[in-house]
Motif scaffolding. Structure first.
Motif, PDB file in Angstrom:
ATOM      1  N   SER A  34      37.209  41.940  44.946  1.00  0.00           N
ATOM      2  CA  SER A  34      37.559  41.410  43.662  1.00  0.00           C
ATOM      3  C   SER A  34      37.021  42.436  42.670  1.00  0.00           C
ATOM      4  CB  SER A  34      37.328  39.954  43.339  1.00  0.00           C
ATOM      5  OG  SER A  34      35.764  39.758  43.551  1.00  0.00           O
ATOM      6  N   MET A  36      36.923  42.222  38.069  1.00  0.00           N
ATOM      7  CA  MET A  36      37.659  41.792  36.808  1.00  0.00           C
ATOM      8  C   MET A  36      37.575  42.659  35.748  1.00  0.00           C
ATOM      9  SD  MET A  36      36.198  37.870  37.457  1.00  0.00           S
ATOM     10  CE  MET A  36      34.840  38.075  38.574  1.00  0.00           C
ATOM     11  N   ASN A  37      38.005  41.976  34.657  1.00  0.00           N
ATOM     12  CA  ASN A  37      37.584  42.730  33.188  1.00  0.00           C
ATOM     13  C   ASN A  37      38.286  43.926  32.850  1.00  0.00           C
ATOM     14  OD1 ASN A  37      36.241  40.383  32.482  1.00  0.00           O
ATOM     15  ND2 ASN A  37      34.223  41.053  33.367  1.00  0.00           N
ATOM     16  N   THR A  43      43.010  41.096  36.794  1.00  0.00           N
ATOM     17  CA  THR A  43      41.950  40.802  37.843  1.00  0.00           C
ATOM     18  C   THR A  43      42.588  41.926  39.083  1.00  0.00           C
ATOM     19  OG1 THR A  43      41.048  39.073  37.083  1.00  0.00           O
ATOM     20  CG2 THR A  43      40.566  39.438  39.234  1.00  0.00           C
ATOM     21  N   THR A  45      42.175  41.652  43.325  1.00  0.00           N
ATOM     22  CA  THR A  45      41.656  40.846  44.303  1.00  0.00           C
ATOM     23  C   THR A  45      42.598  41.502  45.377  1.00  0.00           C
ATOM     24  OG1 THR A  45      43.511  39.193  44.095  1.00  0.00           O
ATOM     25  CG2 THR A  45      41.104  39.092  42.920  1.00  0.00           C
ATOM     26  N   SER A 155      38.316  48.946  33.914  1.00  0.00           N
ATOM     27  CA  SER A 155      37.324  47.908  34.152  1.00  0.00           C
ATOM     28  C   SER A 155      36.075  48.450  34.088  1.00  0.00           C
ATOM     29  CB  SER A 155      37.780  47.031  35.338  1.00  0.00           C
ATOM     30  OG  SER A 155      36.517  46.122  35.590  1.00  0.00           O
TER      31      SER A 155
END
Length: 196
Positions: A34, A36-37, A43, A45, A155
């Protein structure tokens, strides 16, 4: 040595090798990941399954060689509407162009080391190209080129990897092991009957 005896001797060697080979492939490890951001709220995954079959400390798919048996990546939650799913075919299609994946067995991150020493990921298709490595752009753990939207998002997070364990052997491997074991038992019984 008679041909029949030579065949039996070859059979004694071949069956354990086949069983070992089937067991080796059936025990591939599965990892989830994963990240994120992303700037657009997305996201990343997914998961990959494979094993370090050449014992070099990496699970990798590079030009002409792959230790992965499964791969799925989902890019979702984008405020730009760019949600995508990439599979093993997408990963393999870029290996001849510098793409692919290298994961250091036992690492909890991918692309976190500035020198790329804990691996990298470069995967894509006509819709999206995703690059995960800090070596690509300082300060970013992942960069997504949203090709169909004509934009780039990034990210600062490092991709996190979690080991999910070994795959359960598929029925064909179990059947192969049982057949091999049965053949060995039959051979042993027939040998004992001949010596009596």
């Amino acid at each position: 040595m008679r041909p029949a005896q030579a065949f039996k001797h070859l059979f004694k060697i071949a069956v354990p090798l086949l069983i070992g080979s089937a067991a080796h492939h059936a025990l591939a490890d599965t990892y989830s990941f994963s990240q994120m951001n992303y700037n657009d709220g997305a996201t990343v995954t997914g998961y990959f399954t494979g094993n370090d079959s050449n014992n070099n400390g990496y699970i990798e798919t590079v030009a002409g060689y792959s230790e992965l048996t499964n791969f799925s990546l989902s890019y979702s939650g984008s405020t730009l509407g760019g949600d995508f799913t990439l599979g093993l075919a997408d990963l393999l299609s870029l290996t001849n162009f510098g793409g692919g994946m290298i994961y250091v067995v036992g690492s909890s991150t991918l692309g976190g080391d500035p020198g790329g020493l804990d691996g990298a990921l470069y995967v894509g298709n006509a819709d999206v190209t995703l690059i995960v490595t800090t070596g690509y752009a300082a300060g970013y753990g992942g960069i997504a080129f949203l090709n169909t939207l004509g934009t780039v998002t990034a990210s600062p997070e490092i991709m996190q990897i979690t080991h999910q364990g070994n795959q359960v052997p598929e029925p064909s491997s179990i059947l192969l092991a049982m057949l091999g074991g049965g053949a060995l038992m039959r051979q042993r019984r027939s040998r004992k009957a001949k010596t009596r």
